[in-house]
Design a protein around this motif. Sequence first.
Motif, PDB file in Angstrom:
ATOM      1  N   UNK A 127      -0.843   1.306  10.511  1.00  0.00           N
ATOM      2  CA  UNK A 127      -0.001   0.134  10.768  1.00  0.00           C
ATOM      3  C   UNK A 127      -0.561  -1.146  10.166  1.00  0.00           C
ATOM      4  N   UNK A 128      -1.841  -1.415  10.389  1.00  0.00           N
ATOM      5  CA  UNK A 128      -2.414  -2.683   9.928  1.00  0.00           C
ATOM      6  C   UNK A 128      -2.473  -2.762   8.414  1.00  0.00           C
TER       7      UNK A 128
ATOM      8  N   UNK B   1       0.832  -1.198   0.000  1.00  0.00           N
ATOM      9  CA  UNK B   1       0.000   0.000   0.000  1.00  0.00           C
ATOM     10  C   UNK B   1       0.868   1.250   0.000  1.00  0.00           C
ATOM     11  N   UNK B   2       0.426   2.259  -0.731  1.00  0.00           N
ATOM     12  CA  UNK B   2       1.170   3.503  -0.782  1.00  0.00           C
ATOM     13  C   UNK B   2       0.322   4.636  -1.312  1.00  0.00           C
ATOM     14  N   UNK B   3       0.981   5.721  -1.659  1.00  0.00           N
ATOM     15  CA  UNK B   3       0.340   6.899  -2.220  1.00  0.00           C
ATOM     16  C   UNK B   3       0.884   7.131  -3.624  1.00  0.00           C
ATOM     17  N   UNK B   4       0.125   7.821  -4.425  1.00  0.00           N
ATOM     18  CA  UNK B   4       0.565   8.065  -5.797  1.00  0.00           C
ATOM     19  C   UNK B   4       1.577   9.206  -5.848  1.00  0.00           C
ATOM     20  N   UNK B   5       2.461   9.122  -6.824  1.00  0.00           N
ATOM     21  CA  UNK B   5       3.378  10.218  -7.080  1.00  0.00           C
ATOM     22  C   UNK B   5       2.592  11.412  -7.616  1.00  0.00           C
ATOM     23  N   UNK B   6       3.204  12.579  -7.573  1.00  0.00           N
ATOM     24  CA  UNK B   6       2.532  13.813  -7.997  1.00  0.00           C
ATOM     25  C   UNK B   6       2.135  13.724  -9.457  1.00  0.00           C
ATOM     26  N   UNK B   7       0.830  13.989  -9.751  1.00  0.00           N
ATOM     27  CA  UNK B   7       0.296  13.998 -11.105  1.00  0.00           C
ATOM     28  C   UNK B   7       0.646  12.712 -11.859  1.00  0.00           C
ATOM     29  N   UNK B   8       0.510  11.585 -11.162  1.00  0.00           N
ATOM     30  CA  UNK B   8       0.876  10.298 -11.743  1.00  0.00           C
ATOM     31  C   UNK B   8       0.029   9.200 -11.128  1.00  0.00           C
ATOM     32  N   UNK B   9      -0.097   8.084 -11.861  1.00  0.00           N
ATOM     33  CA  UNK B   9      -0.758   6.899 -11.310  1.00  0.00           C
ATOM     34  C   UNK B   9       0.243   5.955 -10.642  1.00  0.00           C
ATOM     35  N   UNK B  10       1.506   6.281 -10.712  1.00  0.00           N
ATOM     36  CA  UNK B  10       2.534   5.424 -10.115  1.00  0.00           C
ATOM     37  C   UNK B  10       2.386   5.415  -8.593  1.00  0.00           C
ATOM     38  N   UNK B  11       2.417   4.224  -8.017  1.00  0.00           N
ATOM     39  CA  UNK B  11       2.244   4.071  -6.572  1.00  0.00           C
ATOM     40  C   UNK B  11       3.611   4.056  -5.892  1.00  0.00           C
ATOM     41  N   UNK B  12       3.760   4.909  -4.888  1.00  0.00           N
ATOM     42  CA  UNK B  12       4.972   4.945  -4.071  1.00  0.00           C
ATOM     43  C   UNK B  12       4.664   4.224  -2.767  1.00  0.00           C
ATOM     44  N   UNK B  13       5.220   3.019  -2.546  1.00  0.00           N
ATOM     45  CA  UNK B  13       4.886   2.267  -1.329  1.00  0.00           C
ATOM     46  C   UNK B  13       5.392   2.974  -0.078  1.00  0.00           C
ATOM     47  N   UNK B  14       4.635   2.824   1.007  1.00  0.00           N
ATOM     48  CA  UNK B  14       4.965   3.482   2.269  1.00  0.00           C
ATOM     49  C   UNK B  14       5.476   2.491   3.296  1.00  0.00           C
ATOM     50  N   UNK B  15       6.447   2.924   4.072  1.00  0.00           N
ATOM     51  CA  UNK B  15       6.815   2.229   5.304  1.00  0.00           C
ATOM     52  C   UNK B  15       6.066   2.856   6.471  1.00  0.00           C
ATOM     53  N   UNK B  16       5.879   4.170   6.384  1.00  0.00           N
ATOM     54  CA  UNK B  16       5.112   4.937   7.355  1.00  0.00           C
ATOM     55  C   UNK B  16       4.761   6.267   6.707  1.00  0.00           C
ATOM     56  N   UNK B  17       3.921   7.054   7.383  1.00  0.00           N
ATOM     57  CA  UNK B  17       3.582   8.389   6.888  1.00  0.00           C
ATOM     58  C   UNK B  17       3.660   9.349   8.069  1.00  0.00           C
ATOM     59  N   UNK B  18       4.668  10.231   8.094  1.00  0.00           N
ATOM     60  CA  UNK B  18       4.854  11.097   9.266  1.00  0.00           C
ATOM     61  C   UNK B  18       3.702  12.038   9.551  1.00  0.00           C
TER      62      UNK B  18
END
Length: 413
Positions: free
Chosen positions: A167-168, A142-159
């Motif tokens: 976490x789950x 699971x992650x968030x998309x890059x700026x103006x893109x469909x590419x997914x950037x996977x997360x280890x955490x989100x500050x």
Amino acid sequence: MSWTGRTVEAEVGAVAHGGHCVARVEGRVVFVRHALPGEVVLAEITEDKGGSFCRADAVRVLEAAPERVEPPCPLAVPGGCGGCDWQHAKAAFQRELKARVVIEQLSRLAGIEWPVVVEELPGGPLGWRSRVRLVAGPDGRAGLRAHRSHRVVPLEQCPIAVPGALDSVLARRWRPGTELEVTSDGDGRAHVRELSVARGKRRARQLTGGVAVQHAAGRDWKLDAHGFWQVHPAAADTFARVVREWAQASRDALAWDLYAGVGLFASVLAGQVGPDGEVVAVESGRRAVADGEAALADLPQVHWRGGRVEHVLRDLPGRPEVVVLDPPRAGAGRAVVESIVERGPARVVYVACDPAALARDLATFAGSGYRLARLRAFDAFPMTHHVECVALVLSETDGGSGHDADHEPFRGV
């Protein structure tokens, strides 16, 4: 010839609405992310559609601004997550940049020259985001998309997310393309919903929770965990206090709460108009209306109308003394504003999450005999370019006071 992929040296100018700054290179406007005003950077062009402008990321800083800091998240960099815009700036300077944007939008779109200070909400710039929408990438993470893109950037955490809320979701693999909505409520419980597409149909499955508990305006609220509620934990109560101070609805008056959600501001107005007054709450979301009716069952002076505001306003009787509206990011729009001013309310309190939309609507109000009297701006989305404003608009006709005691009451559906 497209500039995409080209690296240019740019002297960075003013901040612009949208989380970037403006530079000019060879006669073209370049919107540069990850830069600050006054810096000199090497900017890689990320998007060029052949018009008068293109978009770029600052990939190297040659001359840094004194307000620059190391981003707390390693993904808040060129090519990384698109969720944050200003992690490379000191928190106080982020608020200054947002204030400049609000000032510029009011001036350019509404012809209003107004000083703006963006106020900090309690809790600091990290650990505030109570609602996050993620998507599973090709590897199932699971992650968030890059700026103006469909590419997914996977997360280890989100500050910036509420600690522990994700976490789950981040601990397991998901079917690629699955969207996940995570809400942390006022009691610290995490609610997770899975959104997927199967056989051409969009499906939602609640994995944990479902009914959130929130606390604001002196009340406890139970509502759909994934329905509308302010993202910052301190925002709802803060905005309710400002609405209470500025609405000043008279005893026994008629007031409208448009785009009411579950009735946060309706509850404030109900306390002012009293049991013999009337508050009409208009909301298009059926679940929100049901949750609002349950939450405000002890306030019989609140009457709900389900439907789109622009449609419901056509049939609402009476002249409200006060109108409160909290429209979506696109703003209320000309048709809604004109419908409001046709009824001649003395006061309008406008809660806005986009300064450009607010400015356009204020221009419409101004063209109909209303003036901006007060404005407060809040950093309800630290590290991002978003800013929340609350504006008080007064009728020039009656000086912002007055009360139509003989309004025709609306008594519900």
